[in-house]
Design a protein around this motif. Structure first.
Motif, mmCIF file in Angstrom:
data_model
loop_
_atom_site.group_PDB
_atom_site.id
_atom_site.type_symbol
_atom_site.label_atom_id
_atom_site.label_comp_id
_atom_site.label_asym_id
_atom_site.label_seq_id
_atom_site.Cartn_x
_atom_site.Cartn_y
_atom_site.Cartn_z
ATOM 1 N N GLU A 1 2.627 1.477 14.660
ATOM 2 C CA GLU A 1 2.396 2.905 14.900
ATOM 3 C C GLU A 1 3.014 3.759 13.798
ATOM 4 O OE1 GLU A 1 3.305 6.339 18.251
ATOM 5 O OE2 GLU A 1 3.682 4.244 18.736
ATOM 6 N N SER A 2 4.260 3.487 13.441
ATOM 7 C CA SER A 2 4.910 4.303 12.419
ATOM 8 C C SER A 2 4.296 4.082 11.042
ATOM 9 C CB SER A 2 6.420 4.059 12.401
ATOM 10 O OG SER A 2 6.714 2.729 12.033
ATOM 11 N N LEU A 3 3.939 2.832 10.720
ATOM 12 C CA LEU A 3 3.303 2.549 9.429
ATOM 13 C C LEU A 3 1.949 3.236 9.317
ATOM 14 C CD1 LEU A 3 3.895 -1.178 8.444
ATOM 15 C CD2 LEU A 3 4.178 0.816 6.992
ATOM 16 N N TYR A 4 1.120 3.112 10.333
ATOM 17 C CA TYR A 4 -0.189 3.759 10.305
ATOM 18 C C TYR A 4 -0.049 5.271 10.164
ATOM 19 C CZ TYR A 4 -3.779 0.208 10.860
ATOM 20 O OH TYR A 4 -4.661 -0.819 10.624
ATOM 21 N N ALA A 5 0.881 5.866 10.906
ATOM 22 C CA ALA A 5 1.081 7.318 10.818
ATOM 23 C C ALA A 5 1.452 7.721 9.391
ATOM 24 C CB ALA A 5 2.161 7.760 11.805
ATOM 25 N N ARG A 6 2.382 6.982 8.783
ATOM 26 C CA ARG A 6 2.794 7.309 7.408
ATOM 27 C C ARG A 6 1.651 7.109 6.416
ATOM 28 N NH1 ARG A 6 7.324 4.113 8.381
ATOM 29 N NH2 ARG A 6 6.769 2.696 6.686
ATOM 30 N N LEU A 7 1.005 5.945 6.508
ATOM 31 C CA LEU A 7 -0.031 5.633 5.530
ATOM 32 C C LEU A 7 -1.222 6.582 5.642
ATOM 33 C CD1 LEU A 7 0.067 1.738 5.667
ATOM 34 C CD2 LEU A 7 0.904 3.205 3.831
ATOM 35 N N LEU A 8 -1.648 6.870 6.846
ATOM 36 C CA LEU A 8 -2.763 7.793 7.022
ATOM 37 C C LEU A 8 -2.410 9.199 6.541
ATOM 38 C CD1 LEU A 8 -4.095 6.526 10.453
ATOM 39 C CD2 LEU A 8 -5.309 6.421 8.256
ATOM 40 N N SER A 9 -1.179 9.640 6.811
ATOM 41 C CA SER A 9 -0.774 10.982 6.369
ATOM 42 C C SER A 9 -0.683 11.069 4.845
ATOM 43 C CB SER A 9 0.562 11.385 7.005
ATOM 44 O OG SER A 9 1.627 10.647 6.436
ATOM 45 N N ALA B 1 0.827 -1.204 0.000
ATOM 46 C CA ALA B 1 0.000 0.000 0.000
ATOM 47 C C ALA B 1 0.865 1.260 0.000
ATOM 48 C CB ALA B 1 -0.926 -0.002 1.209
ATOM 49 N N GLU B 2 1.921 1.255 0.803
ATOM 50 C CA GLU B 2 2.786 2.439 0.852
ATOM 51 C C GLU B 2 3.483 2.657 -0.485
ATOM 52 O OE1 GLU B 2 5.574 4.807 3.913
ATOM 53 O OE2 GLU B 2 5.764 2.617 3.979
ATOM 54 N N TYR B 3 3.974 1.595 -1.096
ATOM 55 C CA TYR B 3 4.608 1.715 -2.408
ATOM 56 C C TYR B 3 3.630 2.311 -3.423
ATOM 57 C CZ TYR B 3 6.605 0.540 -6.904
ATOM 58 O OH TYR B 3 7.059 0.621 -8.188
ATOM 59 N N LEU B 4 2.411 1.802 -3.441
ATOM 60 C CA LEU B 4 1.418 2.258 -4.416
ATOM 61 C C LEU B 4 1.005 3.706 -4.188
ATOM 62 C CD1 LEU B 4 -0.643 -1.018 -4.491
ATOM 63 C CD2 LEU B 4 0.630 -0.045 -6.424
#
Length: 142
Positions: A47-55, A18-21
């Motif tokens: 926590e860090s993944l959710y913060a990045r993906l949501l932002s 998801a982050e790559y896309l």
């Protein structure tokens, strides 16, 4: 848009896809058949993944699984109520399933080298902490 479906896979791969896309400019929605995606991640990683993906604008849809694809739509259902919904105008569906052990190289090299060990996902699906433990135990044994 791109839908990433975490099908019984609740670790890093679906989240990383998801982050790559989203970094490629895609609108991404992550479906999880559980209460939340990445439920088996280590808490700090989660926590860090959710913060990045949501932002970055990734949408999370819990307790939802894919039933079928119809044209450019994905028909999904709630894993509790079985009620269906349709996600329209989907460019791609990425399905992330659980890892499986692949020890073909180990088997091929066994008996051909003096000593060989397997760790991590070559033994069985593992999280990072378990794979590091496996490696540490092999290192101590050597």
């Amino acid at each position: 848009s791109v839908v990433v479906a975490a099908k019984e896979e609740h670790r890093q791969p679906a989240m990383s896809a998801a982050e790559y896309l989203v970094d490629q400019g895609k609108n991404v929605e992550i479906l999880s058949d559980l209460f939340f995606a990445g439920s088996l991640l280590e808490p700090n990683t989660m926590e860090s993944l959710y913060a990045r993906l949501l932002s970055k604008g990734v949408k999370f849809t819990p307790i939802t699984a894919v039933k079928k694809v119809e044209g450019d739509s994905v028909v999904v259902y709630n894993t509790f109520t079985r009620s269906e919904n349709r996600i329209a105008k989907v460019d791609a569906l990425v399905v992330s399933e659980p890892a499986s052990a692949d020890n073909r190289l180990y088997t091929e090299l066994q008996g051909r080298v003096a000593e060989i060990h397997t760790i991590g996902e070559r033994v069985a699906p593992r999280n990072v902490n378990r794979a590091m433990r496996d490696g540490g135990l092999v290192g101590l044994a050597l």
